[in-house]
Every structure is written in structure tokens, then in C-alpha cells.
Design a protein around this motif. Structure first.
Motif, mmCIF file in Angstrom:
data_model
loop_
_atom_site.group_PDB
_atom_site.id
_atom_site.type_symbol
_atom_site.label_atom_id
_atom_site.label_comp_id
_atom_site.label_asym_id
_atom_site.label_seq_id
_atom_site.Cartn_x
_atom_site.Cartn_y
_atom_site.Cartn_z
ATOM 1 N N LEU A 114 37.083 -27.363 19.563
ATOM 2 C CA LEU A 114 38.142 -27.047 20.510
ATOM 3 C C LEU A 114 37.720 -25.846 21.346
ATOM 4 N N HIS A 115 38.040 -25.877 22.628
ATOM 5 C CA HIS A 115 37.689 -24.774 23.526
ATOM 6 C C HIS A 115 38.968 -24.195 24.116
ATOM 7 N N GLN A 116 39.223 -22.930 23.798
ATOM 8 C CA GLN A 116 40.441 -22.267 24.258
ATOM 9 C C GLN A 116 40.290 -21.816 25.709
ATOM 10 N N PRO A 117 41.264 -22.094 26.547
ATOM 11 C CA PRO A 117 41.203 -21.568 27.915
ATOM 12 C C PRO A 117 41.364 -20.058 27.920
ATOM 13 N N ALA A 118 41.112 -19.440 29.058
ATOM 14 C CA ALA A 118 41.184 -17.973 29.172
ATOM 15 C C ALA A 118 42.641 -17.537 29.255
ATOM 16 N N VAL A 119 43.226 -17.286 28.081
ATOM 17 C CA VAL A 119 44.638 -16.896 28.042
ATOM 18 C C VAL A 119 44.820 -15.502 27.439
ATOM 19 N N GLY A 120 43.743 -14.763 27.250
ATOM 20 C CA GLY A 120 43.859 -13.420 26.678
ATOM 21 C C GLY A 120 43.971 -13.478 25.169
ATOM 22 N N GLY A 121 44.204 -12.322 24.567
ATOM 23 C CA GLY A 121 44.324 -12.245 23.122
ATOM 24 C C GLY A 121 42.978 -12.129 22.432
ATOM 25 N N ARG A 122 43.022 -12.201 21.113
ATOM 26 C CA ARG A 122 41.818 -12.045 20.304
ATOM 27 C C ARG A 122 41.659 -13.270 19.397
ATOM 28 N N LYS A 123 41.202 -13.045 18.196
ATOM 29 C CA LYS A 123 40.965 -14.131 17.249
ATOM 30 C C LYS A 123 42.231 -14.933 16.985
ATOM 31 N N ALA A 124 43.373 -14.245 16.907
ATOM 32 C CA ALA A 124 44.632 -14.939 16.638
ATOM 33 C C ALA A 124 44.928 -15.988 17.698
ATOM 34 N N GLY A 125 44.595 -15.692 18.962
ATOM 35 C CA GLY A 125 44.841 -16.657 20.026
ATOM 36 C C GLY A 125 44.035 -17.931 19.838
ATOM 37 N N GLN A 126 42.791 -17.800 19.407
ATOM 38 C CA GLN A 126 41.974 -18.978 19.138
ATOM 39 C C GLN A 126 42.551 -19.791 17.979
ATOM 40 N N LEU A 127 43.017 -19.115 16.943
ATOM 41 C CA LEU A 127 43.611 -19.817 15.805
ATOM 42 C C LEU A 127 44.873 -20.557 16.225
ATOM 43 N N ASN A 128 45.705 -19.913 17.022
ATOM 44 C CA ASN A 128 46.939 -20.559 17.468
ATOM 45 C C ASN A 128 46.642 -21.762 18.363
ATOM 46 N N HIS A 129 45.580 -21.666 19.144
ATOM 47 C CA HIS A 129 45.172 -22.811 19.972
ATOM 48 C C HIS A 129 44.833 -24.000 19.076
ATOM 49 N N ALA A 130 44.149 -23.754 17.977
ATOM 50 C CA ALA A 130 43.803 -24.840 17.055
ATOM 51 C C ALA A 130 45.044 -25.412 16.378
ATOM 52 N N VAL A 131 45.958 -24.530 15.963
ATOM 53 C CA VAL A 131 47.181 -25.008 15.303
ATOM 54 C C VAL A 131 47.995 -25.892 16.247
ATOM 55 N N GLU A 132 47.972 -25.565 17.537
ATOM 56 C CA GLU A 132 48.701 -26.379 18.519
ATOM 57 C C GLU A 132 48.056 -27.752 18.712
ATOM 58 N N HIS A 133 46.816 -27.922 18.268
ATOM 59 C CA HIS A 133 46.097 -29.186 18.475
ATOM 60 C C HIS A 133 45.740 -29.847 17.142
ATOM 61 N N LEU A 134 46.566 -29.639 16.109
ATOM 62 C CA LEU A 134 46.274 -30.242 14.808
ATOM 63 C C LEU A 134 46.299 -31.766 14.855
ATOM 64 N N ASP A 135 47.130 -32.344 15.708
ATOM 65 C CA ASP A 135 47.143 -33.807 15.828
ATOM 66 C C ASP A 135 45.774 -34.328 16.258
ATOM 67 N N GLN A 136 45.127 -33.580 17.140
ATOM 68 C CA GLN A 136 43.792 -33.976 17.601
ATOM 69 C C GLN A 136 42.758 -33.821 16.489
ATOM 70 N N VAL A 137 42.996 -32.858 15.582
ATOM 71 C CA VAL A 137 42.045 -32.583 14.503
ATOM 72 C C VAL A 137 42.216 -33.559 13.345
ATOM 73 N N ARG A 185 36.997 -16.949 27.161
ATOM 74 C CA ARG A 185 36.792 -15.497 27.276
ATOM 75 C C ARG A 185 35.309 -15.148 27.195
ATOM 76 N N GLU A 186 34.558 -15.914 26.418
ATOM 77 C CA GLU A 186 33.122 -15.656 26.313
ATOM 78 C C GLU A 186 32.435 -15.887 27.659
ATOM 79 N N ASP A 187 32.814 -16.958 28.362
ATOM 80 C CA ASP A 187 32.213 -17.235 29.669
ATOM 81 C C ASP A 187 32.590 -16.164 30.689
ATOM 82 N N HIS A 188 33.854 -15.733 30.675
ATOM 83 C CA HIS A 188 34.286 -14.686 31.599
ATOM 84 C C HIS A 188 33.569 -13.376 31.308
ATOM 85 N N ALA A 189 33.391 -13.078 30.006
ATOM 86 C CA ALA A 189 32.695 -11.847 29.639
ATOM 87 C C ALA A 189 31.234 -11.892 30.088
ATOM 88 N N ARG A 190 30.619 -13.068 30.039
ATOM 89 C CA ARG A 190 29.223 -13.193 30.495
ATOM 90 C C ARG A 190 29.121 -12.931 31.996
#
Length: 527
Positions: free
Chosen positions: A177-200, A93-98
Motif C-alpha cells: 500500500l502506498h500512502q498519499p502525502a497527507v502529513g503525519g508520521r508512522k501512525a498515518g501510514q498505519l491508519n492508511h492500512a487499517v482503512e484498506h483492510l478489505d483490500q488486504v 512523503r518519501e518522494d516529497h522529501a527526496r
């Protein structure tokens, strides 16, 4: 009875008594919470076998200015080796906003004088004034070229993090971790991380089937500075709760305090207003957010009958800067809820009757030093809190410990809180102005309520702030935090009765725009 007679004979006395009761409660809650933080014992870590797994989540959007400092501080936190990790979560989202923001450059360059506020969203908030000064110093025909070069030279947060070295020996590992452009706010970034806990955590030997029940994800803002013993304090609080009640708590809340001075407040009336809001934020942190968690936890283990606890139990406000959520609770909630992950978590876990407790370690963050982000914050918080029935509906299918009546009472209390937010300040002000005509006794009580709620409590908070600030031990290698020092404490104390009115702008603007059928874009609540 005439309307005037009803107002002076009934409404004014009731409102004056409510004002006085509210002031007494606020003063007591602030004092008790501050004393608890200032007299907290040093952490005694539980035995290694009982140490929970901890994942520190740092969602970042346009945090280029603080990313390196934040990662250095969080990876330096004390904790047993191999039991915790730090995750920096950037977003597409940061890249799209730029890309969108770049189209605004010709319009901005055509102005003879640029203000820092006009550059928000194009550059990190901490750099906006510097960029505005640089652009204003060049001739008009050179402004577009200079602005474009500055804009293109500004790295994204993801680029900044990609250049950082992995922390040294003994530090917590860093995962980006880099979240793809899927909309949402801070919660979306947190959920992206929770989905990748195995990687962490996977490289540390963690798997959810075996270790998930002893795992917490801890949410922070990127501009925060935690105490060096923060993670040990979380583990201790969770362990003590489990030892007493047999279950890991669903939420362990560390109390953030807005005492980190990175940028000064502006001069003049605007600076006074923002400094008053800083005092109010400190009061809310101690007297509402921390006080409610501690009251909720006390009631949960109290021998009082449930019918009494039901009337005393508060709706807890989670705070997304030091909020540790048990991984099974995150799964139960279906992830962190939009639009505000912290308020949503606190509300939903309260409505489920989940186990909650407080962590005594301190974390400092920045106060708001410009009005736009502050207005966005208040509008967003009101939007997230105004419909507790939606939070109840989201968890109604989950097993909970509260009766239907207890849930309804919690929702009713939250609706009352939101109504008080919108209408309380003007109604109390009207009652204070009218109190003399209701009788001299009511005028005296009204004056006492205003003095206690405003000047006296503000004086006490200004006295507590240095002690609370000094209570934080920064992580190794981190510079000691600078303390906020108001320019004119006397003016701050004298103008303190305006504090509740400052918080009205965001919610009322939101309601006005929605009533007019106009879209309200919350934007990023930058400080």
C-alpha cells in the motif's frame, strides 16, 4: 532550619532511599522478565476455528536497505494458511522529501570533506558512510556530478518493494500500500492500512462484519527480525486470555529487544555513550516495558480489591515493534494516535482499563548507532508521554473499566515518571555526592544504590544478552542474526552510572527550543 540543613537532613536521605528502591525494583523486574522469556514454553496453537486473523503492518520510510530482508522474514512466519497477510506501507512523503533533499546537493558537494551525518535523510542510514567515502575520494569539481548520480540512482522504498516477487507457496501473502502525502508520521501510514483492510484480507475471504472481532493488526519496525513462531505465539496468547476472561485482549505486546547487530557502534567516547544507551534500552525493554505489561495483566485477573489494584496498576507503554492491537480497539481509539502510535495506544488503553497481555516470542531490532536519531527518539517519546491528560481526553467519551480516581492516579503516575526523567538523574547524582555529609550510613546506602543501578545491573544485562539473542529462531530462509559484542565490557560496566544522563539530551533540547519559540523538527528516528 537552613537550606543546607534541609538538604542534608531530609532531601538526601529521601533521595538515597528512592535510588536504592529504584535500583532494587529495576534488578528484580529485569530478572523476572528475562526468566519469563527464557523459560517460555513452545507455542501450542489453538484449534483452527479459534485462530484469529492477523495483519502484519510494516510502515516504511527510507527503508531501501532493509525492505527486502524484512519482507522475506515476515512473509516466512509460521501461521495457518489464509488467516494472515503482510502489508508493506510506503508513503508519498518519501518522494516529497527526496525532491526537497535534492536541492541540498550543490551545498554538500561544495564541501571538501563530507561526513555520513550530513547525508542522513538523503540516503539510507546504512549507506551514508559508504556514499561519503565515495564522494570524498573524487576531486572537488567532480563531486556534484558524482553525488547527483548516486542520489538519482537510489531507488525509493516503494520502488524496491515493487520489484519484489510475491512470496512463494506456503508463505504469507504480501500487499503493498502506498500512502498519499497527507502529513503525519508512522501512525498515518498505519491508519492508511487499517482503512484498506478489505483490500488486504478480502481476497482471503475476510470481511469486517463477520470476522472483525477476531482480527488483530500487528505493528513492526522495518528493521526488526521476529521469531519464526511469532504469529503462533500471538494467537496462543490471545486465545488463552480469551479462554480465561471471555474477551479477546485489546493489546498483545511482544517484547522487542535491541540485540540485532547490523552496524557497529562508532569508536571512541561517542561509541561508549551509544553502547551505554544500548544497555539502558535493554534494561528498559525488560524492566519497564515488559514488566509493566505483565504486572498490569496480573492485576487485571487478581482477586485484590480495586482500591489496592488502583495504586499498583502501571501505565503501560506500548512498543511499536511487536504490538498487536485488536481491530475493535483500533476503531474505539479512532485509529493509531500521533505523534507516537505505540505510546499513545498503550496510554489510552491503560486509561480505559482494557485487557492487555504479553506474548513470549522474541523480536530483535537494531540499537541506535548514531546520536541524532537517538536524540530525536527521546524528544519524541517525551513529547508523546508528557501529557497523559490529552490521552485521557481523547478516550473520555469511550466506556471504560476504570473509575475517575483510577484514571487520575494513572495520569499522576505518568507525570511523576516524566518529572523523574527530566530531574531524576541530576537530583540522584547530587544526593550521592552529598551523602557523606548526611552521615556515613547514607553514604553506604548511596554507594549500594549506584553500584546496583549501574555496574551490577549492567554486568547482569551483558550476561543475559547472549542467552536472549540465542532464544530467537529466525524465520525459514533468513540468516541467523549477528550478536552485539561490546568492544570493552569493562569500560561499559565502569561508565554505567552515566546511562540515565544520556536520555536527558532529547527532552531538554526540545524544552529549550520550545521555550525559545523555535520549531523542533523530530525527523525520522533512524538507527
Amino acid at each position: 532550619m537552613t537550606t543546607g540543613g534541609w538538604w542534608l537532613g531530609t532531601a538526601v536521605p529521601v533521595l538515597v532511599l528512592l535510588l536504592l528502591a529504584r535500583a532494587l525494583w529495576a534488578a528484580a523486574a529485569v530478572e523476572l522478565s528475562a526468566r519469563w522469556l527464557l523459560t517460555r514454553p513452545r507455542c501450542s496453537m489453538p484449534r483452527p476455528i479459534e485462530v484469529p486473523w492477523l495483519v502484519v503492518l510494516l510502515p516504511m520510510l527510507r527503508e531501501q536497505a532493509v525492505a527486502e530482508q524484512a519482507i522475506a522474514a515476515f512473509t516466512a512466519l509460521d501461521y495457518p494458511h489464509g488467516q494472515a497477510a503482510v502489508v508493506a506501507i510506503t508513503t508519498e512523503r518519501e518522494d516529497h522529501a527526496r525532491t526537497t533533499a535534492r536541492t541540498r546537493l550543490p551545498q554538500l558537494a561544495g564541501k571538501r570533506q563530507l561526513s555520513a551525518a550530513e547525508l542522513h535523510g538523503l540516503f539510507p542510514a546504512a549507506r551514508c558512510q559508504r556514499v561519503a567515502d565515495l564522494i570524498n575520494a573524487v576531486p572537488l569539481h567532480e563531486k556534484l556530478d558524482r553525488l547527483t548520480r548516486l542520489f538519482d540512482a537510489e531507488p525509493t522504498t516503494a520502488q524496491v518493494i515493487a520489484t519484489l516477487r510475491q512470496p512463494g507457496h506456503g508463505a504469507l501473502p504480501l500487499v503493498h500500500l502506498h500512502q498519499p502525502a497527507v502529513g503525519g508520521r508512522k501512525a498515518g501510514q498505519l491508519n492508511h492500512a487499517v482503512e484498506h483492510l478489505d483490500q488486504v484480507l478480502g481476497p482471503l475471504g475476510w470481511n469486517e462484519a463477520e470476522h472483525g472481532d477476531a482480527t488483530y493488526v500487528i505493528v513492526y519496525d522495518a528493521d526488526a527480525l521476529p521469531d519464526a513462531r511469532t504469529l503462533e505465539a500471538f494467537a496462543t496468547a490471545a486465545h488463552e486470555h480469551r479462554a480465561a476472561g471471555g474477551r479477546w485482549p485489546a493489546l498483545v505486546q511482544q517484547q522487542r529487544l535491541p540485540l540485532l547487530a547490523r552496524r557497529p557502534f562508532p569508536a571512541g567516547p561517542l561509541g561508549l555513550v551509544l553502547t551505554e544507551e544500548w544497555v539502558y534500552q535493554l534494561r528498559r525493554s525488560l524492566g519497564i516495558e515488559l514488566a509493566r505489561v505483565r504486572l498490569y495483566a496480573w492485576l487485571s485477573r487478581s482477586p485484590l480489591p480495586e482500591v489496592l489494584r488502583m495504586w499498583l496498576r502501571p501505565m503501560v507503554y506500548g512498543v511499536g515493534c511487536g504490538m498487536a492491537v485488536h481491530l475493535p480497539a483500533v476503531r474505539t481509539l479512532g485509529g493509531f494516535p500521533e505523534p507516537m502510535e505505540d505510546l499513545g495506544c498503550g496510554h489510552r488503553l491503560s486509561l480505559l482499563g482494557a485487557d492487555l497481555t504479553a506474548c513470549p516470542a522474541l523480536v530483535l531490532d537494531e540499537p541506535y548507532t548514531e546520536p541524532r536519531g537517538l536524540t530525536n527518539l527521546h524528544a519524541l517519546a517525551f513529547s508523546a508521554s508528557a501529557r497523559p491528560d490529552r490521552h485521557a481526553k481523547a478516550v473520555i467519551h469511550q466506556p471504560g473499566r476504570l473509575t475517575a480516581a483510577a484514571r487520575l492516579l494513572l495520569m499522576a503516575r505518568e507525570w511523576a515518571d516524566e518529572a523523574a526523567w527530566l530531574l531524576g538523574a541530576p537530583l540522584f547524582a547530587a544526593s550521592v555526592v552529598s551523602a557523606w555529609w548526611a552521615g556515613p550510613a547514607w553514604a553506604v546506602l548511596a554507594a549500594a544504590g549506584v553500584l546496583l543501578h549501574g555496574p551490577l545491573l549492567t554486568t547482569r544485562l551483558l550476561a543475559l544478552a547472549p542467552a536472549l539473542h540465542a532464544g530467537l529462531t529466525p524465520p525459514e530462509g533468513t540468516d541467523p542474526p549477528r550478536r552485539i559484542a561490546p568492544v570493552s565490557p569493562a569500560s561499559l560496566i565502569a561508565a554505567s552510572p552515566i546511562q540515565p544522563f544520556i536520555r536527558l539530551a532529547g527532552p531538554w533540547r526540545l524544552l529549550w527550543r520550545r521555550t525559545a519559540g523555535r520549531h523542533y523538527d523530530f525527523g525520522k528516528t533512524e538507527r
